[in-house]
Structure formats: C-alpha cells, structure tokens
Design an enzyme around this catalytic site. Structure first.
Site, PDB file in Angstrom:
ATOM      1  CD  GLU A  64       6.017   4.135  -9.906  1.00 16.33           C
ATOM      2  OE1 GLU A  64       7.028   3.937  -9.209  1.00 16.33           O
ATOM      3  OE2 GLU A  64       5.209   3.247 -10.214  1.00 16.33           O
ATOM      4  CE  LYS A  90       1.083  -1.881  -8.089  1.00 18.29           C
ATOM      5  NZ  LYS A  90       0.780  -0.452  -7.879  1.00 18.29           N
TER       6      LYS A  90
END
Length: 303
Positions: free
Chosen positions: A25, A159
């Site tokens: 990404e 995360k």
C-alpha cells in the site's frame, strides 16, 4: 467512462507468467511515516519482497490513474508531496480520486480492491484498521473489505490503538479466518502478542498458502488475515505501548480529532511519547511482514 489502470511491466510480466507478486500500500508513504523514513521503509519493503522470491507491486492512484507497481521516482514524489495533496483512498474515495484526476494513497481496503482487480493474491502491510476504542460504531472499511475481497493480508494484526476484541468480532461476522504466523495469539502491532486467540496457527509459508488456496478453491469471496508478530528486537512492551496509546487517545478526543484523522494523529503522538521506539517497531514489522508475504506468495505459486 473508461477506467484508467496502469500495471507496470515489472509487475505485468510476472502476473502473466503466474509468478509470485505481493501488493504493497501507499498510505504509509503519504500519511504513515515522515520523510525520508517513508521512502526508506517503502523501498526496504520492496527489497524484502524480492529477497523472499517475489515481485513487489506498490499501488497508488496518480492523477486519477490506478497504478500497480509505482516507480522509485513516484514513491519519492508521493513522499515529498505537500500534506493533504494526496487523498487517503479507501473504497469510498477511489471513484472520487479517479473521476477528479487526483493523487491517492491506498489504504488496506483500497489496496485489496485493486490487488483483486489485477489478480494479486497476497498483500503486505503494517496493521489493518479496526473498531475504534470507545466508539463501537466506528468500524474501519478495512474490516468490511475482508468480507468481500479474496486477498490474503499479511500484517501485525490491527493497530493496537484500536479495540482488538471488537475488531476480531467484526472479522468473525464477515467470515474471515485470522491466522497467527508462528503464534497462537493475536499480535498487538507494537507488541508480539495479546491474550486473544487466533483461529489457527500456521508455522510455514506452505501452511498459509494452503489455506489461501482452499479459500480460492471454494470460490469464497472473502479474504484472510495472516498476523505476524513484530520482530523481537524491536518489540515495544505492552505496558509502554498502552500508556502512550491511552494518553494520545485522550489528547485526540480533547482536540476533537476523529474519523480518518485519528489514526495518523495517535500514531504520531505515540512515536513522540515513546521517544521513537514505536516508530522503530513500526518500520521493523513493515519490512518483516513484506518478507513473510513474499515467502507466502512464492509458496502459493508452487501449489
């Protein structure tokens, strides 16, 4: 309206020959890390994929054109672009960036969409989005993408600034297997493990590839999350990470920061509060995940 999609020759040739390719990404370049660390990390991830026997394909939208396999010069340009000039592209943003000829950095969801469009089965990133702490209705588009796009995502879990138990619940609802690469427990991004179990432990690229192959054989339209612990030498203790995350999250709430701006703000503040230790963990896990993804992509091609 014709779709503008460019696949570089360096990526198109191995795809046509059924050789291993790994998607990467571009949000980490524009929104995740400061310059020049963003360039260094993006190039190190590409190098790790190559060393593992696969071809890297960093994905971005450049002036409205979906580009699979951006060049080093294009990575540098994105990295030095003025803040906010490149759109952070998830599923909802992609058609806007295309139609208005904007530059766009691809999130996990957007990278999955584009990887699937061109036939890339494996994608490496740092951490996926999830359910935000204290806001159970704030669910990242990444999680919904897993339920409808058959791409294997190699990451160090979600995360750790997120609500990890609720994130796993949403993935379960979407029918997404969560694998632990060399671990029985879900990694927590900066830290190697939590108390949360994964659906299945895998210890080799071949085991992970076999599960990806089985999903494909079933004709299932969902992805798989392969979670890899942060390298031990760069791991941040769970207590240190949690203290910094809690403080940064409180500051974000007090400042009225929310939506897609909250993650980069909190990650940046955590890096400051840990004197850079969290950023070192972040870059280490990104490169390690790229290497593991390359090994899995190579194994997938062999089967």
């Amino acid at each position: 309206m014709p779709l503008e999609l460019r696949v570089s020759a360096a990526v198109q040739q191995p795809l046509a020959a059924a050789e291993p390719v790994v998607a990467l990404e571009s949000t980490l370049i524009t929104h995740g890390l400061p310059y020049p660390l963003n360039v260094e990390t993006a190039l190190a991830m590409e190098a790790a994929v190559r060393e593992a026997g696969a071809v890297p394909a960093t994905i971005a939208v450049l002036k409205g054109e979906i580009t699979v396999g951006i060049s080093e010069e294009q990575i540098e340009a994105l990295a030095q672009a003025p803040a906010g000039s490149a759109r952070k592209c998830s599923r909802r943003d992609l058609p806007i960036a295309i139609a208005l000829k904007q530059d766009g950095a691809t999130t996990v969801a957007c990278t999955m969409i584009i990887a699937d469009m061109v036939g890339i089965k494996v994608f490496a990133t740092g951490g996926i989005g999830g359910v935000h702490r204290g806001q159970p209705h704030d669910v990242s588009a990444d999680l919904l993408e897993f339920g409808r796009t058959p791409v294997a995502v190699v990451s160090s879990g979600a995360k750790s600034i997120l609500d990890l138990p609720l994130t796993l619940e949403v993935l379960e609802t979407q029918g997404v297997p969560v694998l632990g690469y060399g671990t029985d427990k879900l990694p927590a991004f900066y830290s190697a493990r939590t108390d949360l179990p994964v659906d299945q432990r895998v210890d080799t690229p071949e085991e992970a590839a076999a599960i990806i192959g089985a999903i494909d054989a079933l004709g299932a339209r969902h992805g798989v999350l392969i979670t890899v612990p942060v390298p031990a030498e760069r791991e941040l203790s769970a207590a240190a990470a949690e203290d910094a995350i809690a403080r940064a999250s409180e500051e974000a709430e007090a400042a009225g920061i929310g939506g897609k701006d909250i993650t980069p703000f909190v990650l940046g503040r955590v890096a400051e509060l840990t004197q850079g230790a969290s950023r070192e963990a972040n870059t280490a896990l990104l490169v390690n995940n790229a290497r593991v993804a390359g090994e899995i992509a190579a194994a997938l091609c062999r089967i």
